[in-house]
Design a protein around this motif. Structure first.
Motif, mmCIF file in Angstrom:
data_model
loop_
_atom_site.group_PDB
_atom_site.id
_atom_site.type_symbol
_atom_site.label_atom_id
_atom_site.label_comp_id
_atom_site.label_asym_id
_atom_site.label_seq_id
_atom_site.Cartn_x
_atom_site.Cartn_y
_atom_site.Cartn_z
ATOM 1 N N UNK A 82 4.491 68.388 6.657
ATOM 2 C CA UNK A 82 3.596 67.255 6.863
ATOM 3 C C UNK A 82 3.501 66.377 5.607
ATOM 4 N N UNK A 83 3.571 66.985 4.404
ATOM 5 C CA UNK A 83 3.562 66.176 3.162
ATOM 6 C C UNK A 83 4.826 65.327 3.090
ATOM 7 N N UNK A 86 4.392 62.479 5.647
ATOM 8 C CA UNK A 86 3.412 61.466 5.217
ATOM 9 C C UNK A 86 3.924 60.621 4.061
ATOM 10 N N UNK A 87 4.595 61.258 3.105
ATOM 11 C CA UNK A 87 4.998 60.521 1.905
ATOM 12 C C UNK A 87 6.351 59.844 2.040
ATOM 13 N N UNK A 88 7.279 60.454 2.792
ATOM 14 C CA UNK A 88 8.631 59.897 2.871
ATOM 15 C C UNK A 88 9.005 59.419 4.276
ATOM 16 N N UNK A 93 11.901 68.656 8.328
ATOM 17 C CA UNK A 93 12.151 69.190 6.987
ATOM 18 C C UNK A 93 12.709 70.600 7.102
ATOM 19 N N UNK A 94 13.733 70.880 6.299
ATOM 20 C CA UNK A 94 14.275 72.238 6.208
ATOM 21 C C UNK A 94 14.206 72.656 4.740
ATOM 22 N N UNK A 302 4.557 72.718 -3.848
ATOM 23 C CA UNK A 302 5.446 71.568 -3.679
ATOM 24 C C UNK A 302 4.780 70.489 -2.821
ATOM 25 N N UNK A 303 4.123 70.905 -1.746
ATOM 26 C CA UNK A 303 3.457 69.924 -0.868
ATOM 27 C C UNK A 303 2.448 69.104 -1.690
#
Ligand code: F0G
Length: 481
Positions: A82-83, A86-88, A93-94, A302-303
């Motif tokens: 979700x991060x 939202x940001x990119x 995502x993997x 990381x998120x």
């Protein structure tokens, strides 16, 4: 003009070890004059890399306590996914253990052996995985990127004429994908403009070619766009990063840089068919698709790091600090790559040590000498990093650099003054610095583990003859012993 002071304060400290010159002379000899082989306990200020060396925030450490270590369906994975969205802006995502894990997977997915992979310069692991998958890397960065003093605000841009020529020559079906790095590490951390990303995107769309990003330092790239490109001054770096990513089909990311963590990475994309393949491969090479080589707590850190890296004040200080070091060196006449990039100051070792031939490894020698002078650890990014071509000959890159890479949120400006003073002292006695030769050369990625010894001293006026001689001396057969 001074840059913004640290927009954070220090809550915990890590003591540093101060060594004597004698201790450092012994340490570098034992390390075979390769700064990669120095034990970190012998290093005072470690500028080897900005990768995985970042300081995490109190929030990141707190989030780590919430790590969900479930083998499947981890909440922490959902937080990371979700991060990223939202940001990119990428829905899928993997996760991978770090950037090169993602490069490995995407190279296997997108490359059919014999296809070309154009990119704006290479990064070592990226090119390795592309070639291992049967791809042929082609450098399509603008010429200025190879010139350490060319003055261009976006020296990382792809030269569209080079890309067009490649596609015209071989046909779009022979292009696996275009890999566009933001920023370009080996060119000196040079950024790419929004206009260039948009133009490459339009070109790729028109030809049905996949447009991928190595987004490893995308936050720093967003900051340069904000500062240098018309129309972006009033936009936040967060908005800029999202717009940048909107033009790509997907990305590989090393979280160890602009993810503000010590380990982690991922692939992100829009296309579900790429997702399906990535999920298949990630299980074999990294781990389940919901952790891919990372612990739940690492995904939490990381998120949170992805969010913190796109803070305007953080970036103004971060890039300002790198610029400050560059300015101090420039004021003293030290040859560096200009304009200064986002994550490092690169010394131009050719101009610093003009009396050394490139196969006397000027950048490697300068990095070793800087360590002995000051306990500062830097990294060679020149002929040693470039490796050998398919005929076993050295690749002779135009750039022969020493990288002073600044970890994020770790050192103060006072540390950078120590670095600047040491480099300036070396520059003042540069004539005394001699070259190196191999005593051990590994077959690939040689810069990590190669060992060297100093060349015997020589009279200054024989430098030219030696450029020829040393090439003979370093014939591949004789160095692989
Ligand atoms: N792409 C770029 C542009 C990089 O700089 C790096 C790593 C990677 C990909 C690979 O990511 O390390 O997480 O596997 N650069 C580090 C450096 C090693 O020191 O510049 P990774």
């Amino acid at each position: 003009m001074s840059h913004l002071a640290e927009p954070y304060r220090i809550k915990m400290v890590e003591p540093l070890v101060v060594t004597t010159r004698e201790e450092r002379e012994e340490a570098i000899e034992q390390a075979g004059y390769n700064t990669f082989l120095l034990p970190s306990q012998k290093v005072y200020i470690d500028l080897l890399t900005d990768s995985g060396t970042n300081a995490m925030s109190d929030r990141q450490w707190s989030m780590m306590m919430l790590g969900d270590e479930a083998y499947a369906g981890s909440v922490s994975f959902e937080r990371l996914r979700s991060a990223v969205e939202q940001n990119y802006g990428f829905p899928f995502t993997v996760p991978t253990h770090q950037g090169r894990g993602a490069e490995h997977l995407i190279s296997k997915i997108l490359i059919t052996p014999g296809q070309y992979v154009p990119g704006n310069m290479y990064f070592t692991t990226t090119r390795y995985h592309q070639e291992a998958a049967g791809g042929i890397f082609v450098d399509v960065v603008m010429d200025e990127a190879h010139d350490p003093t060319a003055d261009h605000p976006f020296k990382g841009n792809i030269d569209l004429a080079k890309l067009e020529a490649l596609v015209a020559e071989h046909g779009a079906e022979k292009i696996a994908y275009v890999n566009q790095a933001v920023t370009v590490n080996l060119a000196g951390g040079q950024p790419v403009s929004m206009q260039n990303i948009r133009e490459v995107h339009e070109f790729c769309q028109a030809h049905g070619i996949v447009h991928w990003s190595d987004a490893t330092r995308l936050a720093e790239n967003a900051y340069f766009i904000q500062q240098r490109e018309d129309g972006y001054r009033d936009k936040s770096t967060r908005e800029i990063a999202k717009e940048m990513m909107s033009y790509f089909d997907g990305l590989t990311m090393s979280g160890k840089k602009d993810g503000l963590v010590n380990i982690g990475g991922f692939l992100a994309m829009r296309d579900e068919s790429i997702l399906v393949k990535a999920r298949e491969l990630v299980v074999v090479y990294e781990g389940m698709p919901s952790y891919g080589g990372m612990a739940g707590r690492d995904m939490e850190a990381l998120a949170q790091g992805l969010v913190e890296a796109l803070d305007d004040d953080y970036l103004a200080h971060r890039v300002g600090q790198v610029t400050y070091l560059g300015r101090r060196l420039q004021e003293a006449g030290v040859p560096i790559v200009t304009p200064v990039g986002g994550h490092a100051v690169f010394l131009d070792a050719r101009a610093f040590l003009p009396h050394l031939a490139q196969d006397e490894f000027p950048a490697q020698a300068l990095a070793a000498e800087l360590y002995v002078e000051s306990g500062v650890r830097s990294m060679e990014r020149g002929i040693v990093s470039a490796g050998r071509d398919e005929n076993g000959q050295h690749r002779y890159p135009r750039l022969e650099l020493v990288r002073l890479t600044i970890p994020r949120r770790v050192y103060t400006d006072r540390h950078l003054d120590v670095v600047a003073d040491a480099v300036i002292a070396l520059y003042e006695r540069r004539d005394e610095i001699g070259g190196l030769r191999f005593v051990y050369e590994p077959p690939s990625l040689r810069f990590f583990t190669a060992r060297f010894e100093p060349l015997p001293a020589k009279p200054v006026d024989s430098a030219l003859d030696d450029a020829v001689l040393s090439r003979t001396r370093l014939a591949p057969e004789s160095v692989r012993a």
